[in-house]
Write an enzyme that holds these catalytic residues in place. Structure first.
Site, mmCIF file in Angstrom:
data_model
loop_
_atom_site.group_PDB
_atom_site.id
_atom_site.type_symbol
_atom_site.label_atom_id
_atom_site.label_comp_id
_atom_site.label_asym_id
_atom_site.label_seq_id
_atom_site.Cartn_x
_atom_site.Cartn_y
_atom_site.Cartn_z
ATOM 1 N N MET A 145 1.179 -1.531 -0.266
ATOM 2 C CA MET A 145 0.498 0.130 -0.180
ATOM 3 C C MET A 145 0.766 0.977 -0.075
ATOM 4 O O MET A 145 2.041 1.094 0.871
ATOM 5 C CB MET A 145 -0.929 -0.009 0.486
ATOM 6 C CG MET A 145 -1.684 1.341 1.486
ATOM 7 S SD MET A 145 -2.621 1.283 2.791
ATOM 8 C CE MET A 145 -1.639 1.615 4.284
ATOM 9 N N ASP A 147 0.233 5.890 -1.002
ATOM 10 C CA ASP A 147 -1.190 7.055 -0.667
ATOM 11 C C ASP A 147 -2.731 6.445 -0.735
ATOM 12 O O ASP A 147 -2.873 6.044 -0.874
ATOM 13 C CB ASP A 147 -0.821 7.722 -1.738
ATOM 14 C CG ASP A 147 0.161 7.685 -2.638
ATOM 15 O OD1 ASP A 147 0.981 7.158 -2.284
ATOM 16 O OD2 ASP A 147 0.559 8.860 -3.767
ATOM 17 N N GLN A 163 -3.311 3.401 -2.645
ATOM 18 C CA GLN A 163 -2.614 3.131 -3.729
ATOM 19 C C GLN A 163 -1.874 1.482 -3.151
ATOM 20 O O GLN A 163 -1.947 1.915 -2.068
ATOM 21 C CB GLN A 163 -1.233 3.777 -3.854
ATOM 22 C CG GLN A 163 -1.493 4.973 -4.548
ATOM 23 C CD GLN A 163 -1.790 4.641 -6.382
ATOM 24 O OE1 GLN A 163 -0.720 4.367 -6.558
ATOM 25 N NE2 GLN A 163 -2.923 4.749 -6.787
ATOM 26 N N TRP A 171 6.131 -2.441 -4.527
ATOM 27 C CA TRP A 171 5.084 -1.015 -5.446
ATOM 28 C C TRP A 171 4.644 -1.724 -6.680
ATOM 29 O O TRP A 171 6.018 -2.332 -6.924
ATOM 30 C CB TRP A 171 5.723 0.199 -5.713
ATOM 31 C CG TRP A 171 4.790 0.782 -6.142
ATOM 32 C CD1 TRP A 171 4.277 1.934 -5.585
ATOM 33 C CD2 TRP A 171 5.307 1.309 -7.509
ATOM 34 N NE1 TRP A 171 3.990 2.877 -6.610
ATOM 35 C CE2 TRP A 171 3.712 3.025 -7.632
ATOM 36 C CE3 TRP A 171 5.773 1.039 -8.657
ATOM 37 C CZ2 TRP A 171 3.967 2.683 -9.102
ATOM 38 C CZ3 TRP A 171 5.754 1.693 -9.584
ATOM 39 C CH2 TRP A 171 4.548 2.252 -10.015
ATOM 40 N N PHE A 203 -3.361 5.923 -10.678
ATOM 41 C CA PHE A 203 -2.241 6.496 -9.582
ATOM 42 C C PHE A 203 -3.483 7.048 -8.902
ATOM 43 O O PHE A 203 -4.590 7.008 -8.360
ATOM 44 C CB PHE A 203 -1.010 7.275 -10.321
ATOM 45 C CG PHE A 203 -0.215 6.111 -10.667
ATOM 46 C CD1 PHE A 203 -0.166 5.095 -10.864
ATOM 47 C CD2 PHE A 203 1.133 7.068 -10.925
ATOM 48 C CE1 PHE A 203 1.156 4.253 -11.205
ATOM 49 C CE2 PHE A 203 2.531 6.606 -11.401
ATOM 50 C CZ PHE A 203 2.291 5.353 -11.129
ATOM 51 N N SER A 204 -2.715 7.757 -7.580
ATOM 52 C CA SER A 204 -3.771 8.334 -7.322
ATOM 53 C C SER A 204 -4.174 10.032 -7.199
ATOM 54 O O SER A 204 -4.385 10.053 -8.492
ATOM 55 C CB SER A 204 -2.852 9.432 -5.353
ATOM 56 O OG SER A 204 -1.279 8.480 -4.716
ATOM 57 N N ARG A 264 0.155 14.181 -12.377
ATOM 58 C CA ARG A 264 -1.052 12.861 -11.571
ATOM 59 C C ARG A 264 -2.028 13.808 -10.394
ATOM 60 O O ARG A 264 -1.430 14.951 -9.534
ATOM 61 C CB ARG A 264 0.142 12.016 -11.742
ATOM 62 C CG ARG A 264 1.082 12.093 -10.350
ATOM 63 C CD ARG A 264 2.123 10.891 -10.411
ATOM 64 N NE ARG A 264 3.533 11.291 -9.267
ATOM 65 C CZ ARG A 264 4.740 11.753 -10.019
ATOM 66 N NH1 ARG A 264 4.196 11.323 -11.550
ATOM 67 N NH2 ARG A 264 5.229 11.474 -9.591
ATOM 68 N N ASP A 265 -1.644 12.666 -9.345
ATOM 69 C CA ASP A 265 -2.842 12.884 -8.226
ATOM 70 C C ASP A 265 -3.888 13.984 -7.978
ATOM 71 O O ASP A 265 -3.373 15.102 -7.569
ATOM 72 C CB ASP A 265 -1.651 13.489 -7.460
ATOM 73 C CG ASP A 265 -0.378 12.224 -7.630
ATOM 74 O OD1 ASP A 265 -0.618 11.264 -8.047
ATOM 75 O OD2 ASP A 265 0.725 12.670 -6.559
ATOM 76 N N GLU A 316 3.820 15.201 -5.156
ATOM 77 C CA GLU A 316 3.236 14.792 -5.273
ATOM 78 C C GLU A 316 1.807 15.236 -4.529
ATOM 79 O O GLU A 316 2.009 15.480 -3.582
ATOM 80 C CB GLU A 316 3.558 13.528 -5.341
ATOM 81 C CG GLU A 316 4.745 13.785 -5.849
ATOM 82 C CD GLU A 316 5.518 11.636 -5.940
ATOM 83 O OE1 GLU A 316 5.388 11.442 -6.592
ATOM 84 O OE2 GLU A 316 5.406 11.850 -5.139
HETATM 85 C C1 FRU Z 1 3.227 9.206 -4.138
HETATM 86 C C2 FRU Z 1 2.987 8.913 -5.464
HETATM 87 C C3 FRU Z 1 2.171 9.368 -6.281
HETATM 88 C C4 FRU Z 1 0.726 8.560 -7.456
HETATM 89 C C5 FRU Z 1 2.006 7.089 -6.574
HETATM 90 C C6 FRU Z 1 1.577 6.012 -7.439
HETATM 91 O O1 FRU Z 1 3.774 8.479 -3.102
HETATM 92 O O2 FRU Z 1 4.279 9.000 -6.818
HETATM 93 O O3 FRU Z 1 2.349 10.737 -7.510
HETATM 94 O O4 FRU Z 1 0.124 9.038 -7.939
HETATM 95 O O5 FRU Z 1 2.778 7.366 -4.830
HETATM 96 O O6 FRU Z 1 1.557 4.968 -6.537
#
Ligand code: FRU
Length: 599
Positions: A145, A147, A163, A171, A203-204, A264-265, A316
């Site tokens: 796990m 974010d 995540q 990861w 992703f996040s 992203r995010d 991020e």
């Molecule tokens: C932060 C990050 C985010 C991305 C995600 C991918 O830890 O790098 O920017 O969306 O993790 O798992």
């Protein structure tokens, strides 16, 4: 040549057709075909729910393409066991029960141990096998796990998406995992919410409740925004009409495309003044701000970042929230936060200022850097959307990006911080963010030990701290009448492992030293001393949350906060106060056992 190849293939097919089920002995369910040295195809026609895959974390990664009735249905990356099995992960094939499934694995050595260790089963054992599994922090039952994602409150339930890699405790294969809680402390794991698709892995991102049905998915639809990470990072959405239990991806994804490498995010919220939806997005070293009336079409309004705060790596997981200053709801400020991962470590920084629906203005000097937490293990922090009573509750992924993949757990990696309520306070010319443990944490107190006030002139020991200490407790400490330059205390266990907490009145610093805290050798970056700047004060209060593998310190009502992981070989159960250059009084010393059960 063709015939030769064909006969070779059928010969190898015959030779390697082996029975691999240990749970169910069914010849017809699973056969292996090794095609050359580097490719294996599993032919399956299963009546069992799961194919259990043996994992060796350091083995080379292979790609697994799964097809049913000739159609590709899934692709995952996996570290199949070569020489030893660290653990198994379940591949749920129940959807294809009775159908012909082929699993094409490349590269894959024909001599690898995994082929002998594959199992078929109708169940997967998720009972805890880890000594560092937290007692009261959220963790996934198994797998990786990072974010916290899409946190949103709806009808009495706090949703926590995250995540998630269901195919290993490292990861990869990012999905949105899902847990729900009524009280922010007891979490109920639900099935995976959003899985990778042709646009990429997931992703996040964030969720909102579309109360006025602006998107047309339905009144009170839960709408999720996430980054599809494929060839490029693009923004996508999905919606749920059944309280987050199932999501439907929007047919016209992506909703925001780009060719930028870090894009992203998305964090989305409703901006009442302009009656628009706002999205903040992390784009390299900047935050981009978009607006929308229908959650589907987005306009870029502005960017924030250049010359502001700490850089040195990409930003991020941004967030933008509005909070009253010093509890005064007539004086509200906007807080823009983002998470920064750089070579020196990772953390959450924030800026305080104004937001007019288009542009965020930092009202502090741009060179001032403000951290939400001064420990090493506080990252990817975002807040709950739609939380009741105007609360802004934050949650962090409780590890540093420097060693997240190396922490000494296997069945799962990692955990989230305890939930924290955010507020703003003024100090001198500046406004800062305070984080306090969410009030729900009080309900975990089970058993209290109170010590009468005492004076520390030299040292003061308390041994044991608790009878039957399970390693999950909260310390409440009040320090007064301070003439000392240095005041501190150490938590010990009987193995001599310790954590040192120290307030330096001359340097205005609070620090935590975990260099001798237990297992530290899994990363060069782990044995560390972390420090926070603190205002000089007549007295100090500390609330310290200790769990099996973490310590979270909240000083002076959350004005300085420090989160650090620790891996002691047994619980710390002795405390020793010390002083240098004077004395101080410990006016309050209470220890609470913490537990999710009623014990
Ligand atoms: C932060 C990050 C985010 C991305 C995600 C991918 O830890 O790098 O920017 O969306 O993790 O798992």
């Amino acid at each position: 040549m063709k015939t030769n190849l064909f006969s070779l293939r059928s010969l190898s097919f015959l030779l390697f057709t082996i029975l691999v089920s240990s749970c169910k002995l069914m010849h017809s369910e699973l056969t292996l075909e090794h095609l050359g040295k580097d490719r294996t195809v599993i032919h399956a026609q299963l009546s069992s729910k799961y194919l259990l895959l043996p994992i060796e974390e350091t083995a080379k990664e292979s790609k697994m393409d799964i097809s049913s009735d000739g159609k590709k249905v899934k692709a995952i990356n996996i570290h199949l066991a070569l020489n030893k099995v660290d653990y198994w992960v379940p591949l749920d094939l129940s959807e294809y029960a009775g159908k012909k499934v082929t699993i094409d694995i490349q590269p894959s050595a024909d001599s690898a141990l995994c082929w002998k260790k594959l199992k078929l089963s109708d169940s997967f054992d998720t009972s805890n096998k880890e000594r560092f599994r937290p007692v009261y922090h959220h963790t996934p039952k198994y797998g990786w796990m990072n974010d916290p994602n899409g946190m949103v409150y709806l009808n009495g339930e706090y949703h926590l998406f995250y995540q998630y890699n269901p195919y290993g405790s490292m990861w990869g294969n990012m999905h949105w995992g899902h847990a729900v809680s009524k009280d922010l402390t007891h979490w109920n794991e639900l099935s995976i919410a959003i899985a990778p698709d042709q646009l990429g892995t997931i992703f996040s991102g964030s969720c909102v409740i579309d109360k006025e049905n602006t998107a047309g998915f339905g009144k009170n639809a839960m709408v999720a925004f996430y980054t599809s990470a494929g060839e490029h990072q693009v923004q996508s959405m999905a919606y749920s009409l059944d309280k987050g239990r199932t999501f439907t991806k929007y047919a016209k994804n992506p909703i925001i495309a780009s060719t930028a490498s870090d894009f992203r995010d998305p964090k989305v919220f409703w901006h009442e003044d302009t009656r628009k939806w706002i999205m903040v997005l992390a784009v390299g070293p900047d935050i981009q701000i978009y607006s929308s009336v229908n959650l589907k079409n987005w306009n870029l309004e502005s960017s924030f970042g250049k010359g502001q705060g700490a850089h040195g790596g990409v930003w991020e997981c941004p967030d933008l929230i509005q909070l009253p200053v010093d509890g005064n709801s007539n004086n509200k400020k906007w807080v823009l936060s983002c998470n920064l991962s750089q070579s020196g470590g990772s953390g959450t920084q924030y800026f305080i200022g104004n937001f007019d629906g288009k542009t965020f203005t930092n009202e502090s000097k741009p060179e001032i850097i403000k951290w939400m937490d001064w420990g090493k293990d506080h990252y990817a922090t975002v807040t709950w959307s739609n939380a009741p009573e105007g609360r802004h509750i934050a949650l962090a992924w409780m590890v540093s990006t420097q060693y997240a993949g190396n922490v000494p757990t296997m069945q799962f990696r990692s955990s989230n911080s305890i939930p924290r309520d955010l507020s703003l306070y003024t100090q001198g010319q500046n406004i800062y963010l305070a984080s306090t443990p969410s009030p729900e944490m009080i309900s975990l107190r089970k058993g209290k030990k109170e010590v009468n006030a005492f004076k520390v002139e030299d040292t003061y020991n308390l041994n044991p701290l608790l009878d039957k200490n399970t390693g999950a407790f909260e310390l409440n400490i009040g320090l007064k009448d301070i003439s000392a330059e240095i005041l501190g205390f150490k938590l010990f266990n009987s193995k001599g492992e310790s954590v040192d907490f120290c307030l330096n009145e001359t340097e205005h610093k609070f620090s935590m030293d975990r260099t001798k805290s237990g297992i530290t050798n899994f990363s060069r970056e782990f044995p560390a001393i972390t420090s926070a700047l603190v205002e000089k004060s007549e007295s100090f209060s500390l609330r310290i949350f200790v769990d099996k593998a973490s310590i979270e310190c909240f000083g002076n009502g959350g004005k300085f906060v420090m989160t650090n992981l620790v891996f002691p070989s047994e619980p710390y159960n002795r405390i020793s106060f010390y002083t240098k250059g004077g004395s101080y009084n410990v006016s309050l010393f209470t220890v609470y056992k913490l537990n999710l059960n009623n014990k």
